[in-house]
Motif scaffolding. Structure first.
Motif, mmCIF file in Angstrom:
data_model
loop_
_atom_site.group_PDB
_atom_site.id
_atom_site.type_symbol
_atom_site.label_atom_id
_atom_site.label_comp_id
_atom_site.label_asym_id
_atom_site.label_seq_id
_atom_site.Cartn_x
_atom_site.Cartn_y
_atom_site.Cartn_z
ATOM 1 N N GLU A 14 -22.995 -3.736 -7.891
ATOM 2 C CA GLU A 14 -22.120 -2.384 -7.769
ATOM 3 C C GLU A 14 -21.666 -1.789 -6.599
ATOM 4 O OE1 GLU A 14 -23.264 1.786 -10.506
ATOM 5 O OE2 GLU A 14 -24.893 -0.020 -9.718
ATOM 6 N N GLU A 15 -21.797 -1.983 -5.631
ATOM 7 C CA GLU A 15 -21.115 -1.187 -4.644
ATOM 8 C C GLU A 15 -19.874 -2.157 -4.024
ATOM 9 O OE1 GLU A 15 -24.981 1.155 -2.194
ATOM 10 O OE2 GLU A 15 -23.944 -0.955 -1.734
ATOM 11 N N ILE A 16 -20.253 -3.058 -4.227
ATOM 12 C CA ILE A 16 -18.662 -4.126 -3.811
ATOM 13 C C ILE A 16 -17.821 -3.790 -5.170
ATOM 14 C CG2 ILE A 16 -18.014 -6.985 -3.774
ATOM 15 C CD1 ILE A 16 -20.721 -6.979 -2.212
ATOM 16 N N GLN A 17 -18.249 -3.628 -5.629
ATOM 17 C CA GLN A 17 -17.051 -3.373 -6.851
ATOM 18 C C GLN A 17 -16.498 -1.732 -7.235
ATOM 19 O OE1 GLN A 17 -18.758 -3.573 -11.461
ATOM 20 N NE2 GLN A 17 -15.845 -2.716 -11.878
ATOM 21 N N GLU A 18 -17.500 -1.269 -6.403
ATOM 22 C CA GLU A 18 -16.929 0.108 -6.659
ATOM 23 C C GLU A 18 -15.687 0.847 -5.338
ATOM 24 O OE1 GLU A 18 -20.761 2.547 -7.762
ATOM 25 O OE2 GLU A 18 -20.646 3.049 -5.618
ATOM 26 N N GLU A 19 -16.148 -0.536 -4.318
ATOM 27 C CA GLU A 19 -14.823 -0.097 -2.911
ATOM 28 C C GLU A 19 -14.046 -2.027 -3.232
ATOM 29 O OE1 GLU A 19 -15.573 1.503 -1.055
ATOM 30 O OE2 GLU A 19 -17.742 1.950 -0.512
ATOM 31 N N VAL A 20 -13.932 -2.496 -3.867
ATOM 32 C CA VAL A 20 -13.399 -3.351 -4.626
ATOM 33 C C VAL A 20 -11.864 -2.383 -5.401
ATOM 34 C CG1 VAL A 20 -12.061 -5.202 -6.051
ATOM 35 C CG2 VAL A 20 -13.871 -5.217 -4.254
ATOM 36 N N ASP A 21 -12.271 -1.956 -6.636
ATOM 37 C CA ASP A 21 -12.049 -1.000 -7.364
ATOM 38 C C ASP A 21 -10.665 0.054 -6.250
ATOM 39 O OD1 ASP A 21 -12.505 -1.920 -10.322
ATOM 40 O OD2 ASP A 21 -14.282 -0.892 -9.999
ATOM 41 N N THR A 22 -12.171 0.947 -5.186
ATOM 42 C CA THR A 22 -11.038 2.021 -5.013
ATOM 43 C C THR A 22 -10.014 1.435 -3.826
ATOM 44 O OG1 THR A 22 -13.153 2.862 -4.144
ATOM 45 C CG2 THR A 22 -11.890 3.539 -2.835
ATOM 46 N N PHE A 23 -10.042 0.082 -2.779
ATOM 47 C CA PHE A 23 -9.074 -0.701 -2.427
ATOM 48 C C PHE A 23 -8.238 -0.971 -3.202
ATOM 49 C CE2 PHE A 23 -11.983 -0.081 0.967
ATOM 50 C CZ PHE A 23 -11.361 0.382 2.162
ATOM 51 N N MET A 24 -8.290 -1.463 -4.650
ATOM 52 C CA MET A 24 -7.148 -1.888 -5.853
ATOM 53 C C MET A 24 -6.158 -1.020 -6.011
ATOM 54 S SD MET A 24 -7.288 -5.065 -6.526
ATOM 55 C CE MET A 24 -6.329 -5.054 -8.013
ATOM 56 N N PHE A 25 -6.931 0.108 -6.196
ATOM 57 C CA PHE A 25 -5.651 2.071 -6.658
ATOM 58 C C PHE A 25 -5.443 2.519 -4.996
ATOM 59 C CE2 PHE A 25 -6.769 6.237 -6.094
ATOM 60 C CZ PHE A 25 -5.502 6.690 -6.603
ATOM 61 N N GLY A 26 -6.367 2.339 -3.852
ATOM 62 C CA GLY A 26 -5.701 2.539 -3.271
ATOM 63 C C GLY A 26 -4.427 1.890 -2.383
ATOM 64 N N GLY A 27 -4.482 1.196 -1.949
ATOM 65 C CA GLY A 27 -3.747 -0.301 -2.073
ATOM 66 C C GLY A 27 -2.787 -0.490 -2.262
ATOM 67 N N HIS A 28 -2.746 -0.280 -3.924
ATOM 68 C CA HIS A 28 -1.604 -0.275 -4.647
ATOM 69 C C HIS A 28 -0.948 0.927 -5.239
ATOM 70 C CE1 HIS A 28 0.284 -0.214 -8.755
ATOM 71 N NE2 HIS A 28 0.427 -0.824 -8.338
ATOM 72 N N ASP A 29 -0.735 1.801 -5.759
ATOM 73 C CA ASP A 29 -0.150 2.771 -5.832
ATOM 74 C C ASP A 29 0.031 3.610 -5.241
ATOM 75 O OD1 ASP A 29 0.903 3.535 -8.491
ATOM 76 O OD2 ASP A 29 -0.742 5.075 -8.278
ATOM 77 N N THR A 30 -0.746 4.460 -3.899
ATOM 78 C CA THR A 30 -0.023 4.626 -2.340
ATOM 79 C C THR A 30 1.043 3.815 -1.886
ATOM 80 O OG1 THR A 30 -1.909 4.114 -1.098
ATOM 81 C CG2 THR A 30 -2.167 6.258 -2.434
ATOM 82 N N ILE A 31 1.107 2.685 -1.909
ATOM 83 C CA ILE A 31 2.025 2.041 -0.605
ATOM 84 C C ILE A 31 2.929 1.997 -2.035
ATOM 85 C CG2 ILE A 31 2.455 -0.282 -0.307
ATOM 86 C CD1 ILE A 31 -0.540 -0.683 1.031
ATOM 87 N N ALA A 32 2.773 1.514 -2.857
ATOM 88 C CA ALA A 32 4.665 1.560 -4.273
ATOM 89 C C ALA A 32 4.673 2.814 -3.947
ATOM 90 C CB ALA A 32 4.199 1.527 -5.395
ATOM 91 N N ALA A 33 4.115 4.094 -3.990
ATOM 92 C CA ALA A 33 5.107 5.309 -3.518
ATOM 93 C C ALA A 33 5.865 5.446 -2.513
ATOM 94 C CB ALA A 33 4.331 6.163 -3.847
#
Length: 528
Positions: free
Chosen positions: A319-338
């Motif tokens: 579950e913790e691994i999923q939380e971190e992957v979710d976090t990096f999927m968000f942080g590493g996608h939308d912020t960089i695209a912006a």
């Protein structure tokens, strides 16, 4: 607007909260101390948020920015019964962000828990400290070199996708950049190719945008801060729908067929278990004890690194691994695209600066059309300054906030524990006391001789202090790769002036109308 029954319930709840507030000595202490801080008028139940309620999303940012400029360096606000302060003074920002005891994220971050759980972005205390320590080695510069081929491959796809726009009408570059960034983070973080650039109109991207809009509503309308009120609204229904899409996307790894309808997905948790079993059988095959660990022969995904960390005493659960992957999927996608989109947009407004970038690229690549190496990316000094200036004008995360766990002295004001402290990065980056020509796009703001004389907390696009962005080196490398790939082949011109951009006050910077540009081919170089 909320339904009448829901609105009456919300008002009743807030009245009860106010009555309880007046009976709580600690809450009264907070109110007395906050009364000494300057700020806009506060109203019963709604606090200082009343003007925001009647504004469309595109009008909220101007109001907030004007308040910051009027009351700087510090002003107070009330999100209903919840007190907060905003500061853009670098000394105050440093006192807040550099304090190792002030690492708790503020109330608005709790709105992200249904989406991101308690990964690095939203966790605190022992969990945050242990996860930060575990994950930090994953962003060692030698490991980041491992991701450069992933960046290059997906940039080649992007450049070819853009061919159809060359010489054509004005178009919004953001969807192209967003899809490319999604492909990159999926392959880097999950080790999976999802082909977002091939299959357009990503449900995941749409769902993420909807979640950001929901957060914006909850920030602007204090009654929606209460879950038992929020759950009766249309926003709650939209959130459930969006989370189903996001959860499904990040829990599954793609096994692709020829068309989108024929995609078959492997469940995320099953993949975790299978990879653990495989790695336990022959861990040396995946992580040998020599320098090849950092080389090009093996491409280690972020998920693999998390699994490696979890094998030492089961430090990370599935579950913790999923939380971190979710976090990096968000942080590493939308912020960089912006960041990429705003950089391209600004270069399109300033052809003379774009020409300087292209000259630098010509000097690095000569007549070669090879993909950038890590060394090439490091040599893009002027482009680096351009990106930093773009992040000054349009920081991907325009606001950040902390919950004060102890009293904090800011100038002549003592801010009590229990108050949310907000740092409007966007406003601070446009403060004329820090940047003399605050709205001018000038990469020379980041010449070494200028940076050395600037307060270290006056420019913080990746936050600062103990909770700064762990992935900022990854982000800068990716932004350089995407921008250089486009600019080596195409000239960019922007269709809208900066004053015509409609900015939205959301968790990630966004323009309501996108970033409209035109492309023309460069005289030299060839498309791949």
């Amino acid at each position: 607007m909320m339904e009448p029954t829901t609105l009456l319930l919300a008002v009743a709840v807030c009245l009860v909260v106010l009555l309880l507030f007046r009976r709580d000595p600690e809450k009264m202490r907070i109110k007395e101390m906050m009364d000494k801080v300057p700020g806009p008028p506060s109203y019963p139940i709604l606090g200082t948020m009343l003007p925001y309620i009647f504004l469309p999303p595109e009008g909220r940012w101007d109001l907030f920015f004007n308040l910051m400029m009027k009351y700087k360096p510090l002003f107070k606000g009330w999100l209903g019964p919840f007190p907060g302060i905003c500061t853009s003074h670098p000394d105050y920002v440093e006192a807040l962000l550099n304090n190792a005891k002030m690492i708790d994220k503020a109330l608005p971050y709790k709105f992200l828990h249904p989406w991101l759980g308690t990964g690095l972005l939203t966790s605190t205390g022992t969990k945050w400290h242990s996860h930060r320590k575990l994950i930090t080695p994953s962003f060692h510069f030698k490991i980041l070199e491992n991701f450069v081929p992933i960046f290059a491959k997906n940039c080649d796809i992007l450049v070819n996708k853009l061919k159809k726009e060359v010489g054509g009408e004005v178009f919004d570059i953001y969807p192209y950049i967003s899809a490319c960034a999604l492909d990159i983070i999926c392959e880097s973080a999950m080790g999976a190719c999802v082909n977002a650039q091939k299959y357009e109109n990503s449900d995941y991207v749409t769902a993420v945008n909807e979640m950001k809009a929901i957060l914006s509503e909850r920030l602007a309308k204090p009654l929606l801060a209460f879950d038992f009120i929020f759950n009766f609204t249309k926003w709650s229904k939209l959130q459930k729908k969006s989370l189903e899409i996001i959860d499904g996307f990040t829990k599954k790894l793609a096994s692709f067929a020829k068309t989108l309808l024929n995609l078959n997905f492997l469940f995320f948790f099953r993949v975790i278990r299978e990879r653990k079993q495989q790695r336990l059988k022959n861990i040396r095959e995946h992580f040998p004890e020599d320098d090849e660990y950092f080389g090009q022969k093996k491409r280690i995904a972020f998920l693999d690194m998390l699994l490696d960390a979890s094998e030492d005493g089961n430090k990370l659960t599935d579950e913790e691994i999923q939380e971190e992957v979710d976090t990096f999927m968000f942080g590493g996608h939308d912020t960089i695209a912006a960041a990429i989109s705003t950089s391209l947009y600004l270069l399109g407004l300033h052809p003379e600066i774009q020409d300087r970038v292209h000259e630098e690229l010509e000097g690095i690549f000569k007549d070669s059309d090879h993909s950038p190496t890590l060394k090439d990316l490091k040599n893009m000094k002027y482009l680096h300054m351009v990106i930093k200036e773009a992040l000054r004008l349009y920081p991907s995360v325009p606001l950040l906030a902390r919950m004060l766990t102890q009293d904090l002295q800011l100038g002549s004001h003592t801010i009590p524990a229990g108050v949310t402290a907000c740092v409007p990065i966007f406003a601070m980056h446009r403060d004329p006391d820090i940047f003399p020509s605050p709205t001018q796009f000038d990469p020379d703001n980041f010449l070494p001789e200028k940076v050395v004389n600037r307060h270290p907390y006056a420019y913080i696009p990746f936050s600062a202090g103990p909770r700064n962005c762990i992935g900022q080196k990854f982000a800068m490398l990716e932004v350089k790769m995407v921008l250089s790939s486009i600019l080596r082949r195409y000239e960019v011109r922007s269709a809208d002036k900066s004053e015509d951009l409609v900015l939205l006050l959301e968790i990630i910077f966004r323009s309501k109308n996108g970033f409209r540009i035109t492309l023309t081919p460069r005289g030299r170089g060839k498309d791949k």
